[in-house]
Design a protein around this motif. Sequence first.
Motif, PDB file in Angstrom:
ATOM      1  N   THR A   1       0.831  -1.204   0.000  1.00  0.00           N
ATOM      2  CA  THR A   1       0.000   0.000   0.000  1.00  0.00           C
ATOM      3  C   THR A   1       0.868   1.259   0.000  1.00  0.00           C
ATOM      4  O   THR A   1       0.620   2.202  -0.769  1.00  0.00           O
ATOM      5  CB  THR A   1      -0.931   0.008   1.224  1.00  0.00           C
ATOM      6  OG1 THR A   1      -1.785  -1.135   1.172  1.00  0.00           O
ATOM      7  CG2 THR A   1      -1.775   1.266   1.273  1.00  0.00           C
TER       8      THR A   1
ATOM      9  N   GLU B   1       2.769   1.716  -3.308  1.00  0.00           N
ATOM     10  CA  GLU B   1       1.863   2.199  -4.352  1.00  0.00           C
ATOM     11  C   GLU B   1       1.581   3.689  -4.172  1.00  0.00           C
ATOM     12  O   GLU B   1       1.543   4.450  -5.146  1.00  0.00           O
ATOM     13  CB  GLU B   1       0.553   1.405  -4.318  1.00  0.00           C
ATOM     14  CG  GLU B   1       0.669  -0.023  -4.839  1.00  0.00           C
ATOM     15  CD  GLU B   1      -0.634  -0.784  -4.712  1.00  0.00           C
ATOM     16  OE1 GLU B   1      -1.576  -0.261  -4.071  1.00  0.00           O
ATOM     17  OE2 GLU B   1      -0.721  -1.913  -5.249  1.00  0.00           O
ATOM     18  N   ALA B   2       1.390   4.108  -2.924  1.00  0.00           N
ATOM     19  CA  ALA B   2       1.131   5.525  -2.651  1.00  0.00           C
ATOM     20  C   ALA B   2       2.335   6.380  -3.034  1.00  0.00           C
ATOM     21  O   ALA B   2       2.186   7.455  -3.635  1.00  0.00           O
ATOM     22  CB  ALA B   2       0.785   5.717  -1.184  1.00  0.00           C
TER      23      ALA B   2
ATOM     24  N   LYS C   1      -5.550  10.309  -5.314  1.00  0.00           N
ATOM     25  CA  LYS C   1      -5.336   8.857  -5.258  1.00  0.00           C
ATOM     26  C   LYS C   1      -4.264   8.502  -4.227  1.00  0.00           C
ATOM     27  O   LYS C   1      -4.370   7.493  -3.525  1.00  0.00           O
ATOM     28  CB  LYS C   1      -4.940   8.336  -6.637  1.00  0.00           C
ATOM     29  CG  LYS C   1      -6.055   8.420  -7.669  1.00  0.00           C
ATOM     30  CD  LYS C   1      -5.588   7.912  -9.023  1.00  0.00           C
ATOM     31  CE  LYS C   1      -6.722   7.991 -10.048  1.00  0.00           C
ATOM     32  NZ  LYS C   1      -6.276   7.532 -11.396  1.00  0.00           N
TER      33      LYS C   1
ATOM     34  N   LYS D   1      -4.710   6.113  -0.726  1.00  0.00           N
ATOM     35  CA  LYS D   1      -3.868   4.968  -0.363  1.00  0.00           C
ATOM     36  C   LYS D   1      -3.231   5.200   1.015  1.00  0.00           C
ATOM     37  O   LYS D   1      -3.080   4.260   1.808  1.00  0.00           O
ATOM     38  CB  LYS D   1      -2.785   4.758  -1.422  1.00  0.00           C
ATOM     39  CG  LYS D   1      -3.322   4.285  -2.769  1.00  0.00           C
ATOM     40  CD  LYS D   1      -2.212   4.136  -3.784  1.00  0.00           C
ATOM     41  CE  LYS D   1      -2.751   3.765  -5.169  1.00  0.00           C
ATOM     42  NZ  LYS D   1      -3.368   2.433  -5.189  1.00  0.00           N
TER      43      LYS D   1
ATOM     44  N   ARG E   1      -5.479   4.158   3.758  1.00  0.00           N
ATOM     45  CA  ARG E   1      -5.470   2.717   3.986  1.00  0.00           C
ATOM     46  C   ARG E   1      -4.254   2.309   4.815  1.00  0.00           C
ATOM     47  O   ARG E   1      -4.334   1.449   5.699  1.00  0.00           O
ATOM     48  CB  ARG E   1      -5.493   1.967   2.657  1.00  0.00           C
ATOM     49  CG  ARG E   1      -6.825   2.060   1.927  1.00  0.00           C
ATOM     50  CD  ARG E   1      -7.003   0.933   0.924  1.00  0.00           C
ATOM     51  NE  ARG E   1      -6.119   1.044  -0.215  1.00  0.00           N
ATOM     52  CZ  ARG E   1      -6.373   1.756  -1.295  1.00  0.00           C
ATOM     53  NH1 ARG E   1      -7.513   2.447  -1.391  1.00  0.00           N
ATOM     54  NH2 ARG E   1      -5.522   1.800  -2.293  1.00  0.00           N
TER      55      ARG E   1
END
Length: 546
Positions: free
Chosen positions: A479, A482-483, A491, A495, A498
């Motif tokens: 996570t 990806e962030a 977006k 992330k 999360r």
Amino acid sequence: MKTKNFNTKSLKLAAAAAVVLSLTACGGASPQAGAVAPTYELTEKTAAPTGELDKLSWSLYAEPYSLDYAYAFDFPDNQVLANTCESLLRLNPDMSVSPGLATKFENPTPTTWVYTIRENVKFHDGSTMGADDVVASLKRHLDPAVGSFWYSAFANVKSIKKTSTNQVTVTTTKPDAILNESLSGAPGVIESAAFLKKAGGDYGNANGGVNCTGPFELKDWRSGEKLSFERFDGYWDTKNAAKAKELEFVVMTDPVARVNAFKSGEIDGGWMPPANAIGELDASGAGKVYFGTNSAVQSLIVTNTQGPLGNPEVRKALLMSIDRTGLVAAAEAGYAKRTNALSAESVWGAADEATQQAAFGELTDYPYDVEAAAKIIQEQGVAGQEITITTAPMGNNFAVVAQATAAAAESIGLKAVINTVTPNAYTALFSDPEARKGTDLVYTNWYLSIGDPLEMFSILRTGDFSNYGNFSDAAYDKTVNEALGTLDTDKRFAKSARAQKILNEDLPWLPLYEVPTILWMNDKITGASPSVNHLYYPWAAQIGAK
């Protein structure tokens, strides 16, 4: 030294007594039942000065570990370094970023950052800064021989090259959402390449010193006593030239001594005065306490996952056994707010309202419930096992948090030992794995250097330098990575929300509360912005006579 182990009842009484004694040590009063929490307003900037100062004296609660920007990782280091060494970009009081030693920064491709280097900037030795100095300064973070504490900020960097006379290009292996902002702090500090080579292993210490571009020039460092600076008259930013001819940082590890020095006028000001002395300081008539934006969360870092706290259920039980509302009153005299997050709300300003709500409103709360927590300890089979809490005599909050945590652990069936070390030894806990041996919990006032929570989340990825307890969770790493690779703001923050929730569920660090940035200035000076950006912005240059 270490305290003895007490039975549950006696330790609770001892802790309660310690809280009251700590609160009254600086003249503060212990909180009364039903007392109303103090109110305070955040100040963006204090009044502009009307004149210069011959000398500005400032307190430090501990001596800087180093003025080498690669190792400047704590409050004393960075609040000093910010006034003598500057970064490519500037961190503003509202946590936004603007040009610094780079006049322009561009992102022509997702993996390329191009910096236009400011011309005619002088180092303190009179030499002129150029692109070669920028390349040499930034590359040190990639050198294993240096062992930069800020390496994680450059984890995705592929190359750092001079691409024209005053242009430097940083290329990454993949998009990196926070690299550019990171260069507004210690990772972006620029030093003379020639001086780095000349100083060698003594760079940044009391013998080697530094040779940067800031408004103050280091003249003397008496280890354990003080650091002395003089105004640099060749400073490039004439609009922000220093108002004080001399700047002196005095190392004062005793919080009572600091408060007395504030009241007497011996010391002009200081960051992070003891919260339980705020009323006393305001009542003294000698100056004023200001509150500003902060990016910090007070937490307990789990540094040993081989002991009982390696079990996330045990961590939850310990957090549930701590009365965090009471802790805010006892440790910070009410100048704080309880939290379930490891990131401060101030660094979520770029997120939309729904994402901010999800990041904080959807977190699991861990209410104060000793009975339920004790049951978890029994169910997990760790009753009677021992944890060591390492702390230092750096303020009322350190003492209160350590005592309260020890009492909480004992109240649910664990054993607790408090290990008190010197302020310098405490600072070493955050850089030296050997120093952390034998420690299960460390109290920290952990601040972020940029206005993005990903800086916090990135350090808890598997294997990161600041992942002191070796927390590892594949879903979390995925996570966060990806962030970090998402340049779209909405977006990216989704992330991040999360990631915050995963930390809230696993508790590799135990979040306690948030505090504002606190600043004391006596009635003879003014000009500072009471914001956490003082760790990377030449704040002392703003201060002059009232």
